[in-house]
Design a protein around this motif. Structure first.
Motif, PDB file in Angstrom:
ATOM      1  N   ASP A 105      49.093  31.535  44.334  1.00  0.00           N
ATOM      2  CA  ASP A 105      48.107  30.897  43.468  1.00  0.00           C
ATOM      3  C   ASP A 105      46.780  30.708  44.204  1.00  0.00           C
ATOM      4  O   ASP A 105      45.712  31.021  43.681  1.00  0.00           O
ATOM      5  N   LYS A 150      37.341  48.596  47.050  1.00  0.00           N
ATOM      6  CA  LYS A 150      36.413  48.301  48.152  1.00  0.00           C
ATOM      7  C   LYS A 150      37.087  47.387  49.186  1.00  0.00           C
ATOM      8  O   LYS A 150      37.867  46.506  48.841  1.00  0.00           O
ATOM      9  N   GLN A 158      49.109  46.084  31.599  1.00  0.00           N
ATOM     10  CA  GLN A 158      49.052  45.864  33.052  1.00  0.00           C
ATOM     11  C   GLN A 158      48.142  44.672  33.377  1.00  0.00           C
ATOM     12  O   GLN A 158      47.284  44.298  32.578  1.00  0.00           O
ATOM     13  N   PRO A 192      38.858  48.935  36.480  1.00  0.00           N
ATOM     14  CA  PRO A 192      39.661  49.017  37.712  1.00  0.00           C
ATOM     15  C   PRO A 192      40.084  50.458  38.004  1.00  0.00           C
ATOM     16  O   PRO A 192      40.297  51.232  37.093  1.00  0.00           O
ATOM     17  N   SER A 243      35.179  34.359  54.217  1.00  0.00           N
ATOM     18  CA  SER A 243      34.656  33.411  53.232  1.00  0.00           C
ATOM     19  C   SER A 243      35.677  33.173  52.112  1.00  0.00           C
ATOM     20  O   SER A 243      35.906  32.041  51.674  1.00  0.00           O
ATOM     21  N   ASP A 244      36.297  34.260  51.678  1.00  0.00           N
ATOM     22  CA  ASP A 244      37.300  34.174  50.614  1.00  0.00           C
ATOM     23  C   ASP A 244      38.521  33.392  51.087  1.00  0.00           C
ATOM     24  O   ASP A 244      39.065  32.542  50.372  1.00  0.00           O
ATOM     25  N   ARG A 276      44.988  34.098  43.787  1.00  0.00           N
ATOM     26  CA  ARG A 276      44.487  33.535  42.509  1.00  0.00           C
ATOM     27  C   ARG A 276      45.255  34.098  41.319  1.00  0.00           C
ATOM     28  O   ARG A 276      44.672  34.488  40.300  1.00  0.00           O
ATOM     29  N   ARG A 277      46.545  34.157  41.431  1.00  0.00           N
ATOM     30  CA  ARG A 277      47.372  34.598  40.309  1.00  0.00           C
ATOM     31  C   ARG A 277      48.757  34.004  40.454  1.00  0.00           C
ATOM     32  O   ARG A 277      49.139  33.490  41.519  1.00  0.00           O
ATOM     33  N   GLU A 278      49.512  34.120  39.375  1.00  0.00           N
ATOM     34  CA  GLU A 278      50.891  33.652  39.399  1.00  0.00           C
ATOM     35  C   GLU A 278      51.757  34.675  40.131  1.00  0.00           C
ATOM     36  O   GLU A 278      51.596  35.884  39.928  1.00  0.00           O
ATOM     37  N   PHE A 326      25.256  33.291  50.339  1.00  0.00           N
ATOM     38  CA  PHE A 326      25.921  34.553  50.682  1.00  0.00           C
ATOM     39  C   PHE A 326      25.077  35.739  50.205  1.00  0.00           C
ATOM     40  O   PHE A 326      24.982  36.753  50.875  1.00  0.00           O
ATOM     41  N   GLY A 372      30.718  35.882  47.620  1.00  0.00           N
ATOM     42  CA  GLY A 372      31.450  35.986  48.876  1.00  0.00           C
ATOM     43  C   GLY A 372      32.869  35.483  48.798  1.00  0.00           C
ATOM     44  O   GLY A 372      33.584  35.486  49.793  1.00  0.00           O
ATOM     45  N   HIS A 373      33.300  35.045  47.644  1.00  0.00           N
ATOM     46  CA  HIS A 373      34.699  34.650  47.495  1.00  0.00           C
ATOM     47  C   HIS A 373      35.151  34.882  46.058  1.00  0.00           C
ATOM     48  O   HIS A 373      34.341  34.956  45.130  1.00  0.00           O
ATOM     49  N   TYR A 384      39.404  44.961  47.137  1.00  0.00           N
ATOM     50  CA  TYR A 384      39.105  44.486  45.780  1.00  0.00           C
ATOM     51  C   TYR A 384      38.418  45.581  44.976  1.00  0.00           C
ATOM     52  O   TYR A 384      37.973  46.565  45.518  1.00  0.00           O
ATOM     53  N   ARG A 420      33.131  38.701  54.018  1.00  0.00           N
ATOM     54  CA  ARG A 420      33.635  38.397  52.673  1.00  0.00           C
ATOM     55  C   ARG A 420      35.092  37.908  52.747  1.00  0.00           C
ATOM     56  O   ARG A 420      35.462  36.963  52.054  1.00  0.00           O
ATOM     57  N   ARG A 450      41.345  30.774  39.855  1.00  0.00           N
ATOM     58  CA  ARG A 450      42.304  31.280  38.871  1.00  0.00           C
ATOM     59  C   ARG A 450      41.915  30.796  37.463  1.00  0.00           C
ATOM     60  O   ARG A 450      42.059  31.529  36.488  1.00  0.00           O
ATOM     61  N   THR A 489      43.402  49.752  33.445  1.00  0.00           N
ATOM     62  CA  THR A 489      42.774  50.873  34.140  1.00  0.00           C
ATOM     63  C   THR A 489      42.173  51.917  33.202  1.00  0.00           C
ATOM     64  O   THR A 489      41.700  52.953  33.657  1.00  0.00           O
ATOM     65  N   ARG A 496      56.578  52.326  34.784  1.00  0.00           N
ATOM     66  CA  ARG A 496      55.466  53.222  35.095  1.00  0.00           C
ATOM     67  C   ARG A 496      54.148  52.453  35.050  1.00  0.00           C
ATOM     68  O   ARG A 496      53.958  51.577  34.206  1.00  0.00           O
ATOM     69  N   VAL A 497      53.297  52.772  35.989  1.00  0.00           N
ATOM     70  CA  VAL A 497      51.988  52.126  36.058  1.00  0.00           C
ATOM     71  C   VAL A 497      50.917  53.191  35.926  1.00  0.00           C
ATOM     72  O   VAL A 497      51.030  54.260  36.514  1.00  0.00           O
ATOM     73  N   LEU A 498      49.902  52.905  35.132  1.00  0.00           N
ATOM     74  CA  LEU A 498      48.800  53.849  34.982  1.00  0.00           C
ATOM     75  C   LEU A 498      47.794  53.603  36.103  1.00  0.00           C
ATOM     76  O   LEU A 498      47.170  52.542  36.172  1.00  0.00           O
ATOM     77  N   ALA A 499      47.667  54.576  36.963  1.00  0.00           N
ATOM     78  CA  ALA A 499      46.787  54.417  38.128  1.00  0.00           C
ATOM     79  C   ALA A 499      45.323  54.344  37.708  1.00  0.00           C
ATOM     80  O   ALA A 499      44.938  54.786  36.622  1.00  0.00           O
ATOM     81  N   SER A 500      44.540  53.801  38.598  1.00  0.00           N
ATOM     82  CA  SER A 500      43.101  53.714  38.347  1.00  0.00           C
ATOM     83  C   SER A 500      42.509  55.100  38.177  1.00  0.00           C
ATOM     84  O   SER A 500      42.867  56.041  38.871  1.00  0.00           O
ATOM     85  N   LYS A 505      37.059  44.376  51.699  1.00  0.00           N
ATOM     86  CA  LYS A 505      36.329  43.110  51.597  1.00  0.00           C
ATOM     87  C   LYS A 505      35.334  42.915  52.738  1.00  0.00           C
ATOM     88  O   LYS A 505      34.353  42.207  52.576  1.00  0.00           O
TER      89      LYS A 505
END
Lengths: 569, 214
Positions: free
Chosen positions: B160, B49, A204, A569, B58-59, B164-166, A259, A226-227, B214, B55, A231, A208, B39-43, B51
């Motif tokens: 992206d 949390k 994944q 996670p 700013s992000d 911040r990911r593909e 921050f 703060g950010h 996040y 935050r 990537r 997890t 199938r995904v294994l949950a946390s 943001k």
């Protein structure tokens, strides 16, 4: 120039003192009065105290009047609560955690009242189960000694019972960290992964089942900078077997960010509940209408000590203060009261830190902390309780951290606190408070406002926010001659202390201080209180703070971000 | 763009995105991809949390390459996060309100405020893209008549920069197809439709759970 109250004010004060003494002497009987009579009595007290607040305020400075008058009813409301019958056992939370030290209920060292009560003293379903097993043949009420002797047996007997009828026994719920009195809260949390789950999790985006360095990097970026990280940063961590330095490098750069440590930043806001600012009373920049002190000194000191590889115990022991420079950097200042007065109060009053350096105890003796909490109180119980709550994690109002001292409370100010139901808390609180009694807040008593004098040793003759050795003498006329016998010495965690500086030293080196400090950061960064599965990691952080981390917050944070609680996670 | 039109398009897009995710419907020229069903294994901890406003803003400012104070200003004057929606978005105001810690639960109006922040920031970013010689998102894109390939490339850039990911193929596909929806629903075409599409695509990615928590 001394200010004297008008004759009518004095007469009024005499009447109020008599009324107070009568009501204090009656305090044990108040609970027997009909509700309407109690309400009327409380209203009478409220009016009386509000009037006294106004009168005192006029004796000091007119600009402080609304402040004192506003807070008097709150003090009275608390006083009125003393009259309630005490049937809960304040010794129980600690004893419960002695029996079940590793349960989620005991993460802070004392179990919450709601373990056995709905609202104390009313018991919840579990409390009733324990009560029925607790020395059943012994007449009620039980003394503390009999209660403690029987509690372990009683809770063991209730372990296999199911207070909330959700199919999980009380003990199973304690161990799982679910609520034993809530049927919707059942043990189901998966605390580990089998091999099949691990294989699946590894495919994944976020793993997890394990600590995931890329996930931890994202959290570090958002929590401290703060950010999110870029990537490229995330992919660098994902692609490296040696990712630990990358995480620490990111943390180090973020710890310097505005921050994190800037004005109104994360650290600044971490201090809100400890400092309890109020803009209407602020002096200095953006001053309010009634200036009593500038809490920016408190925030600056807090942020300074929590950064830069500094000793966190300085929160309670620092004899310096800290100023924020125009460029945002923090500058340690070692000034005598006289030097600070001349440097900072020349243009704007009520700013300088007036406690002599050798009498300072970090955040506990700033001008704001004393003014805000002590105000005009002879025995500053509120100040001690706030220190106990904010820095040692014990809220006496919630019956936490009670360690009764034999022979206490003496009741030097004749508030009736020696009554049995009051002594439950005051036998701990009053000895905690005595070391604060020589530190002035906003004056009070037969205060004389001397001409501002600067002494050769660098001290100043200003009562407000200062150390005043003979402070209690000022209250003799109002409170009676016994008030002058209030000792400066007290007790903290059963250890005698001669004064507040010693109090702070004992506090700063105690386990509760380390625990509270780590807990503050844990809540901030992990997002909630430690759960049962977290206890080993949390306990390790607390244990390492005074040893490997040498009380340096940033070293502790490097350990915290490496915990599974933070990075899985 | 008129706010009412934006609202209609947001609602429309929500339905379309959901429908697309369920049916995997494809359109010519666009690689639809497929919605993952494995199938995904949950946390194990479920410690996601929020943001919070400061935050999040700013992000978002970093993601959209905007100055922080250009992210969102109500009536063009009051900062959305620091002033207007401060407490609702999980902030504190200890000095006058006595709110020393964030609300224990996320406020019911937080999504509304969050949407306003995201929409304002995305609008500002795309307007700057249209005015800039070197745009952030709309690079190599013929704004008057974008090709499917150009739309997919821009869609990928939103993921992206903001997450911040593909982007997954199905995510790119959904956004690229949305351009024709904007054209059909609004009756606009050319640069106006592309501007609306870009703002709403940015908004969609910036208001995903992945972007807010996040």
């Amino acid at each position: 120039m001394p200010e004297s109250a008008p004759t009518s004010d004095r007469e009024h004060s005499d009447f109020e003192r008599k009324e107070q003494r009568v009501t204090h002497q009656q305090s044990s009987c108040i609970t027997a009065l009909p509700a309407a009579a109690r309400a009327k009595l409380q209203l009478l007290r409220l009016r009386s105290r509000a009037s006294e607040g106004r009168q005192r305020a006029y004796q000091f400075r007119y600009r402080r009047a609304p402040f004192a008058a506003t807070l008097a009813p709150a003090a009275l409301a608390f006083a009125a609560l003393w009259g309630l019958p005490a049937q809960a056992k304040p010794v129980a939370p600690q004893e419960f955690c002695r029996i079940y030290p590793d349960t989620g209920l005991c993460v802070t060292g004392v179990a919450p009242c709601t373990t056995c009560h709905t609202t104390p003293p009313t018991r919840n379903a579990y409390g009733l189960q324990v009560e029925s097993e607790l020395s059943p043949d012994t007449p009620r009420p039980l003394s503390d000694e009999l209660f403690l002797n029987g509690l372990a047996t009683a809770v063991r007997a209730a372990e296999s019972l199911d207070a909330d009828n959700d199919g999980a026994s009380n003990l199973e719920e304690f161990e799982a960290g679910t609520l034993h009195v809530d049927a919707t809260s059942v043990p189901s949390r998966m605390l580990g992964c089998d091999s099949e789950q691990r294989a699946l999790a590894s495919t994944q985006p976020w793993n997890t089942c394990n600590y995931d360095p890329a996930y931890a990097l994202t959290r570090i970026g958002l929590d401290f900078c703060g950010h999110s990280p870029t990537r490229a940063e995330v992919e660098a961590v994902r692609g490296s077997d040696d990712w630990q330095p990358l995480l620490e490098e990111k943390l180090a750069s973020c710890l310097d960010s505005d921050f994190w440590q800037g004005k109104d930043g994360v650290l600044w806001n971490l201090a809100n509940a400890k400092i309890q600012p109020e803009s209407s009373l602020k002096s200095g920049d953006d001053a309010g209408d009634l200036t009593i002190a500038d809490y920016e000194d408190d925030y600056n000191l807090f942020v300074y000590i929590n950064t830069g590889d500094r000793d966190a115990r300085d929160l309670l022991t620092a004899q310096y203060h800290v100023l924020r420079q125009p460029d945002g950097t923090l500058l340690r200042v070692d000034r005598t009261p006289a030097e600070d007065l001349l440097e900072r109060d020349a243009d704007d009053g009520d700013i300088a830190q007036l406690v002599p350096q050798e009498r300072r105890a970090g955040m506990l003796t700033t001008r704001w902390f004393l003014a805000k909490n002590t105000m005009v109180t002879p025995i500053p119980r509120t100040t001690a309780a706030q220190a106990y709550r904010a820095y040692l994690g014990y809220d006496i109002a919630k019956l936490e951290g009670l360690q009764p001292v034999a022979g206490e409370p003496v009741d030097y100010d004749l508030k009736g606190v020696a009554a049995e139901q009051c002594a439950v808390c005051h036998s701990t609180l009053d000895p905690l408070s005595y070391p604060f009694s020589r530190y002035d807040g906003l004056g009070g008593g037969d205060e004389e406002e001397p001409a501002m004098e600067i002494n050769e040793d660098g001290t100043v003759n200003i009562a407000f926010g200062n150390y005043v050795a003979g402070r209690m003498e000022r209250f003799v006329r109002l409170e009676g001659p016994q008030i002058a016998e209030t000792p400066e010495a007290g007790l903290l965690f059963g250890q005698p202390v001669a004064n507040l500086v010693e109090w702070a030293e004992v506090a700063a080196n105690s386990e509760p201080f380390a625990r509270k400090l780590v807990l503050d950061y844990w809540r901030l960064l992990v997002g909630d209180d430690p759960q049962p599965g977290d206890e080993p990691e949390f306990a390790r952080l607390v244990q390492r703070l005074p040893s490997e981390h040498d009380y340096r917050v940033e070293r502790m944070l490097r350990d915290l971000i490496a915990t599974e609680a933070y990075g899985a996670p | 763009m008129h706010p009412e039109r934006i609202s209609v398009l947001i609602v429309t897009f929500s339905f379309l995105a959901a429908a697309n995710a369920c049916t995997g419907e494809s359109k010519p020229g666009v690689d639809n991809g497929s919605v993952p069903t494995e199938r995904v294994l949950a946390s194990r901890q479920a410690r996601v949390k929020y943001k919070s406003g400061a935050r999040y803003a700013s992000d978002l400012a970093a993601a959209l390459d905007l100055p922080r104070d250009a992210v969102c200003r109500e009536l063009g004057r009051y900062d959305c996060v620091d002033e207007v929606h401060r407490i609702v978005l999980g902030g504190v105001e200890p000095y006058t309100l006595g709110v020393r810690e964030p609300l224990p639960l996320i406020a019911v109006t937080a999504p509304i405020a969050q949407d306003r922040v995201a929409l304002a920031a995305c609008t500002e970013r795309i307007e700057r893209d249209f005015a800039a010689s070197e745009p952030l998102f709309l690079t190599k894109l013929d704004v008057d008549a974008p090709t499917p390939g150009q739309l997919e490339e821009a869609a990928g850039r939103f993921y992206d920069r903001i997450l911040r990911r593909e982007a997954a193929p199905y995510e790119i596909s959904a956004l690229a197809q949305f351009h024709s929806t904007v054209t059909d629903e609004s009756g606009e075409s050319g640069a106006t439709a592309t501007r609306d599409w870009a703002i709403l695509s940015c908004f969609m990615v910036a208001t995903t759970l992945e972007s807010v928590f996040y």
